[in-house]
Write an enzyme that holds these catalytic residues in place. Structure first.
Site, mmCIF file in Angstrom:
data_model
loop_
_atom_site.group_PDB
_atom_site.id
_atom_site.type_symbol
_atom_site.label_atom_id
_atom_site.label_comp_id
_atom_site.label_asym_id
_atom_site.label_seq_id
_atom_site.Cartn_x
_atom_site.Cartn_y
_atom_site.Cartn_z
ATOM 1 N N LYS A 108 -49.497 -36.568 36.796
ATOM 2 C CA LYS A 108 -50.214 -37.793 36.585
ATOM 3 C C LYS A 108 -50.118 -38.439 38.200
ATOM 4 O O LYS A 108 -49.402 -38.332 39.000
ATOM 5 C CB LYS A 108 -49.378 -38.972 35.675
ATOM 6 C CG LYS A 108 -49.898 -39.120 34.383
ATOM 7 C CD LYS A 108 -49.111 -39.753 33.330
ATOM 8 C CE LYS A 108 -49.274 -41.296 33.848
ATOM 9 N NZ LYS A 108 -48.543 -41.914 32.786
ATOM 10 N N HIS A 110 -51.414 -41.841 38.180
ATOM 11 C CA HIS A 110 -51.340 -43.288 38.161
ATOM 12 C C HIS A 110 -50.048 -43.425 37.358
ATOM 13 O O HIS A 110 -49.263 -42.474 37.055
ATOM 14 C CB HIS A 110 -52.459 -43.695 37.450
ATOM 15 C CG HIS A 110 -52.502 -43.008 36.049
ATOM 16 N ND1 HIS A 110 -53.140 -41.840 35.731
ATOM 17 C CD2 HIS A 110 -52.217 -43.386 34.766
ATOM 18 C CE1 HIS A 110 -53.101 -41.609 34.380
ATOM 19 N NE2 HIS A 110 -52.189 -42.441 33.680
#
Length: 225
Positions: A108, A110
């Site tokens: 990921k 974020h």
């Protein structure tokens, strides 16, 4: 897991539970190695709270009896995620509270980011999975654990198939578990193995399992280690 002639009570109880839960089935199944196996173990079918809780209890009992020392649990995606959480909960219930972590298949960019989720990966890390079929997942887990600065210290699995590994269609003289213990230098703690399954088949009257001993024994004679 028991390799002696004396039945291992925990392993026998686990095999019976796996058969009753429909996780361990008998018939004819094609393996990843292209072999026709007379049995199939699908840990994804420990699919409700009661079955998962009991499975975690077997892992915890085997781990505590093994004396293996570890600081935290790591569950490789995907099956290992559920197993790490469930076994961590059961160990805490028994007075051995251990943090756990797992990985995402894709990083990921974020939020917290990265591929690792859960507790910080540090200290002696136990990898938990359902089976070891080729050792690939274990190697990937070792790389992630080491890159986090921690030390892989062992692998816990539900079933050791105790059969020769296959590479590019060629039978190897070792099993996937032996590869992990000898080449990767990690102890493997299994709840049960093929020897325990054969022991169970000698005496069971369960309609889904009775009568399959000869086929499983023939398979072990051909592919066993």
């Amino acid at each position: 897991m028991n390799s002696s002639t004396q039945p291992d009570p925990l392993a026998q109880e686990f095999v019976a539970f796996a058969v009753e839960a429909g996780v361990l089935r008998f018939g004819e199944f094609k393996t990843k190695a292209g072999r026709l196996s007379p049995y199939f173990f699908n840990a994804g079918l420990f699919d409700d709270g009661a079955k998962l809780g009991r499975l975690a209890s077997f892992y915890a009992q085997r781990l505590l009896a093994s004396g293996l020392q570890f600081d935290m649990i790591f569950g490789p995606a995907y099956k290992g995620i559920t197993l790490a959480a469930a076994v961590s909960m059961e160990l805490a219930r028994l007075g051995h509270n251990k943090p756990f972590a797992y990985n995402r298949k894709e990083a990921k960019d974020h939020g917290e980011g990265g591929t690792l989720v859960g507790a910080p990966v540090q200290g002696r890390v136990l990898i938990i999975d359902d089976v070891i079929s080729a050792g690939t997942s274990v190697r990937e887990s070792i790389a992630m654990i080491k890159s986090a600065g921690a030390t892989p210290c062992g692998v816990a699995i539900a079933l050791d198939r105790q059969e020769k590994a296959a590479e590019n269609g060629v039978d190897m003289p070792w099993s996937a578990v032996q590869y992990v213990t000898q080449q990767l230098q990690l102890p493997v703690c299994a709840i049960a193995g093929l020897a325990d399954l054969l022991q169970y088949l000698k005496t069971t009257s369960h309609p889904g399992a009775a009568g399959h001993q000869a086929a499983v024994q023939a398979y072990r004679d051909r592919y066993g280690v």
